[in-house]
Design a protein around this motif. Structure first.
Motif, PDB file in Angstrom:
ATOM      1  N   VAL B  49       1.046  -1.176   0.069  1.00 17.57           N
ATOM      2  CA  VAL B  49       0.168   0.034  -0.087  1.00 17.57           C
ATOM      3  C   VAL B  49       1.098   1.420  -0.070  1.00 17.57           C
ATOM      4  CG1 VAL B  49      -1.823   1.371   1.149  1.00 17.57           C
ATOM      5  CG2 VAL B  49      -1.860  -1.256   1.203  1.00 17.57           C
ATOM      6  N   LEU B  88       1.598   3.085  -9.111  1.00 19.50           N
ATOM      7  CA  LEU B  88       0.646   2.082  -9.269  1.00 19.50           C
ATOM      8  C   LEU B  88       0.485   1.528 -10.619  1.00 19.50           C
ATOM      9  CD1 LEU B  88      -2.366   4.095  -7.444  1.00 19.50           C
ATOM     10  CD2 LEU B  88      -1.474   1.444  -7.030  1.00 19.50           C
ATOM     11  N   ASP B  94      -0.031  -2.633  -4.868  1.00 17.99           N
ATOM     12  CA  ASP B  94      -1.118  -3.201  -5.475  1.00 17.99           C
ATOM     13  C   ASP B  94      -2.310  -2.003  -5.077  1.00 17.99           C
ATOM     14  OD1 ASP B  94      -0.200  -5.724  -5.622  1.00 17.99           O
ATOM     15  OD2 ASP B  94       0.347  -5.714  -3.488  1.00 17.99           O
ATOM     16  N   MET B  95      -2.119  -1.167  -4.062  1.00 16.29           N
ATOM     17  CA  MET B  95      -3.216  -0.115  -4.038  1.00 16.29           C
ATOM     18  C   MET B  95      -2.491   1.105  -3.251  1.00 16.29           C
ATOM     19  SD  MET B  95      -5.415  -1.176  -0.702  1.00 16.29           S
ATOM     20  CE  MET B  95      -6.169   0.351  -0.529  1.00 16.29           C
ATOM     21  N   ALA B 117      -6.842   1.910  -6.689  1.00 15.78           N
ATOM     22  CA  ALA B 117      -6.858   0.199  -6.634  1.00 15.78           C
ATOM     23  C   ALA B 117      -6.096  -0.041  -7.858  1.00 15.78           C
ATOM     24  CB  ALA B 117      -8.096  -0.379  -6.356  1.00 15.78           C
ATOM     25  N   ASP B 118      -5.212  -0.983  -7.925  1.00 16.05           N
ATOM     26  CA  ASP B 118      -4.609  -1.492  -9.181  1.00 16.05           C
ATOM     27  C   ASP B 118      -5.576  -2.583  -9.746  1.00 16.05           C
ATOM     28  OD1 ASP B 118      -2.966  -2.508 -11.211  1.00 16.05           O
ATOM     29  OD2 ASP B 118      -1.460  -2.969 -10.121  1.00 16.05           O
ATOM     30  N   SER B 125      -5.893  -5.568  -4.001  1.00 18.84           N
ATOM     31  CA  SER B 125      -6.435  -4.132  -3.692  1.00 18.84           C
ATOM     32  C   SER B 125      -7.912  -4.447  -3.053  1.00 18.84           C
ATOM     33  CB  SER B 125      -6.646  -3.518  -5.078  1.00 18.84           C
ATOM     34  OG  SER B 125      -7.330  -4.110  -5.820  1.00 18.84           O
ATOM     35  N   ARG B 129      -8.464  -2.764   0.362  1.00 23.54           N
ATOM     36  CA  ARG B 129      -9.395  -2.000   0.557  1.00 23.54           C
ATOM     37  C   ARG B 129     -10.354  -2.204   1.928  1.00 23.54           C
ATOM     38  NH1 ARG B 129     -14.952  -1.395  -0.701  1.00 23.54           N
ATOM     39  NH2 ARG B 129     -15.515   0.501  -1.439  1.00 23.54           N
ATOM     40  N   ARG B 156     -10.065   3.947  -9.983  1.00 22.06           N
ATOM     41  CA  ARG B 156      -9.328   2.638 -10.398  1.00 22.06           C
ATOM     42  C   ARG B 156      -8.177   3.076 -11.327  1.00 22.06           C
ATOM     43  NH1 ARG B 156     -10.634  -2.519  -9.135  1.00 22.06           N
ATOM     44  NH2 ARG B 156     -12.536  -2.553  -7.735  1.00 22.06           N
TER      45      ARG B 156
END
Lengths: 249, 361
Positions: B49, B88, B94-95, B117-118, B125, B129, B156
């Motif tokens: 993250v 990203l 990943d996020m 988010a990826d 992600s 989240r 996204r």
């Protein structure tokens, strides 16, 4: 064909060659004799353009070696002591490799035929016998049709049959018109093969003449070899134990 | 040139008949790729993250602190939104999480968080989240005693679908080009010198420059073949596609090969016997294998050594190969790494010229 004047070479404090002079005529088989460490190999390597002399001059096939070592290498063939060829190449490919080094193309099989190795052309060079390898080595030194062929102790380590075979080869090469310069510490070899020999020790040339003249000079100084009459030899022992009869059938 | 090429041809002929050399040049790298490619280490990692702290207050710090306690996450501080976006897109994260200026956890004032988010890593992600929402919600509850009033704006980002093998394959290319060029040239020259092969060849008029050029050309050709074969296998086995241009990749591979070749020549100059080659060659290659991000991103190495690892030839080489292969970079994009490789090549050349004596005195 080879002309050396007052040649000198030292390694640190060791004087390997201490001012030698001699000439080799065209078409001659010339022998440089001497014990190990006499300075033979150093002398030959200077003539081949592999080492630089500290002093004096050397001309080979009309070229000043000190001034143009590369030029000399074009005109001579060299068979070095304890050298080898790259692994995984056949005898014919070794010849082609050396033809590449002289930047020419040759018929590898024809070159191998001159040293009686035509039937070994496709054999790995590292699998050849000692005598065959030495002949291959001489063949690599012939790919450029050299004016002078240098052979450094060519028969060391070979069995009696292989030695005689090599002597015949050297004579054949001379008959083609190539001057041969060889070093050896076998006196029988020098006596049967060389037209003239120089005897070298501790970096100096002690004698230089035909083998016959050198022997004659020694005898005329009153030298005589003590002749020991042995009552029996190993052959007598052998015959005594195994008998005289012919074994047949 | 014709003479050099003919000599190279002879060397190549001998090389392809040497089974152990072929094994180490082509089969070993393939096994290596097969084993590590199948292991798929990427799946085992924590969720990465990235966060941008634009607020800078105690509340933001409290949220970050709480997130750092979650063992499933790995928090990476990112300087600004642009950097976050870039990382990203490269699937390095990943996020992403942005704590905007004025972020506050207080009763009655809803705090806004931005989440990115990826899309290439939907599972990671997604889990990330829900963890972030949970942590932020609890923090809000503890601070204000009231249910969280947090607006999560989600966006996204489509990153490159970068799998572990996509990362791994360029690393294996780099490793093997290094090994091939350092070991094979050092061994070949030292053994040939010991056996008297080189002495014999220099009794002919062949110039040392052409002799070395032929040895270099052979290794460069082998390196190119190695890269080609490994890429073909990587495509067939793992569907690894080179995003950038193959020609660019080849240029980088040759630049790296030359840099390592010079190190190989330097070792050949230093070593008197073939037994001296492996220790010093390993001394050069092993630390690079571990520090230059062959199997894992070099960021996993301790931070203390990071400034050093960045300048290692294999790091520069791997980075450039990866940028082209996985991220679609151009040669201009990797000019810094190329320059570095050229400098290493020059340095190696200077050392090799001083050390390398082909003739034995």
């Amino acid at each position: 064909m080879v002309s050396v004047r007052d040649l000198r070479k030292s390694y640190g404090s060791i004087l390997a060659v201490r001012g030698i002079s001699f000439d080799v005529a065209e078409g001659e088989i010339f022998g440089l004799l001497g014990p190990n460490g006499a300075g033979k190999t150093t002398t030959v390597e200077i003539l081949e353009g592999l080492r630089r002399a500290d002093g004096g001059t050397a001309h080979v096939a009309g070229i000043d070696v000190g001034a143009d070592p590369a030029g000399v290498k074009h005109r001579i063939g060299a068979q070095l002591q304890s050298s080898a060829f790259p692994l995984h190449l056949t005898a014919a490919e070794v010849i082609e490799l050396f033809a590449t080094c002289y930047d020419r193309t040759v018929d590898a099989r024809a070159v191998l035929a001159t040293v009686d190795l035509a039937d070994r052309a496709d054999q790995w060079n590292e699998k050849l016998s000692g005598g065959q390898r030495q002949r291959l080595s001489i063949a690599t030194a012939l790919v450029n049709d050299p004016k002078v062929l240098f052979l450094d102790e060519p028969t060391t380590g070979l069995d009696p049959q292989a030695r005689r075979n090599l002597w015949d080869l050297v004579r054949r090469i001379r008959e083609r018109g190539t001057t041969v310069f060889l070093t050896t510490h076998y006196m029988d070899e020098a006596e049967v093969l060389c037209d003239r020999v120089a005897i070298m020790d501790a970096g100096r040339i002690l004698e230089l003449d035909t083998p016959r003249a050198l022997i004659g000079a020694l005898l005329s100084r009153g030298f005589s070899k003590p002749v020991i009459q042995q009552q029996a030899d190993l052959e007598d022992v052998f015959l005594d134990r195994t008998g005289h009869e012919l074994r047949e059938g | 040139m014709r003479q050099t090429l003919r000599f190279t041809g002879s060397l190549l002929r001998a090389y392809v008949r040497d089974r152990s050399a072929l094994f180490f040049t082509f089969f070993m790298p393939f096994l290596f790729m097969l084993i590590f490619g199948s292991l798929n280490f990427g799946a085992l990692g924590r969720i990465e993250v990235g966060y941008v702290d634009e607020a800078g207050g105690p509340d933001a710090e409290r949220i970050v602190g709480a997130l750092q306690q979650v063992s499933a996450l790995r928090l990476v501080r990112v300087d600004d939104r642009a950097a976050l976006d870039r990382r990203l897109q490269r699937s390095e994260l990943d996020m992403g999480l942005v704590l905007p200026a004025g972020f506050l956890i207080a009763p009655g004032s809803p705090a806004t968080l931005e989440l990115y988010a990826d899309q290439a890593a939907p599972q990671e992600s997604g889990v990330g989240r829900s963890i972030v929402m949970e942590v932020v919600g609890r923090a809000s509850l503890a601070a204000s005693g009231s249910p969280p009033a947090i607006i999560v704006s989600e966006r996204r980002v489509s990153g490159v679908r970068l799998r572990y093998v996509d990362f791994l394959v360029p690393g294996i290319l780099g490793l093997n080009v290094m090994q091939l060029n350092i070991f094979s040239v050092a061994f070949a020259l030292v053994i040939q010198r010991q056996r008297g092969v080189i002495r014999r060849i220099f009794a002919t008029p062949l110039s040392p420059t052409r002799f070395l050029a032929a040895h270099s050309l052979l290794r460069l050709a082998l390196s190119a073949a190695q890269v080609g074969i490994l890429l073909a296998l990587a495509f067939l086995l793992f569907e690894v596609r080179v995003v950038g241009s193959l020609a660019d990749l080849l240029v980088v591979a040759i630049a790296g090969a030359v840099a390592f070749l010079m190190q190989g020549f330097a070792i050949a100059g230093w070593a008197r016997t073939e037994n001296q080659v492996p220790p010093v060659a390993n001394l050069i290659t092993l630390p690079q294998f571990f520090l230059s991000g062959v199997l894992f991103p070099k960021e996993t190495a301790p931070d203390v050594i990071e400034p050093i690892t960045g300048y290692l030839p294999l790091t520069l080489f791997n980075d450039a190969l990866r940028e082209i292969s996985a991220q679609g970079a151009s040669l201009w994009d990797v000019r810094a790494q190329l320059l570095g490789l050229v400098l290493w090549g020059l340095a190696g050349f200077v050392v090799a010229v001083r050390l390398l004596k082909l003739r034995e005195e």
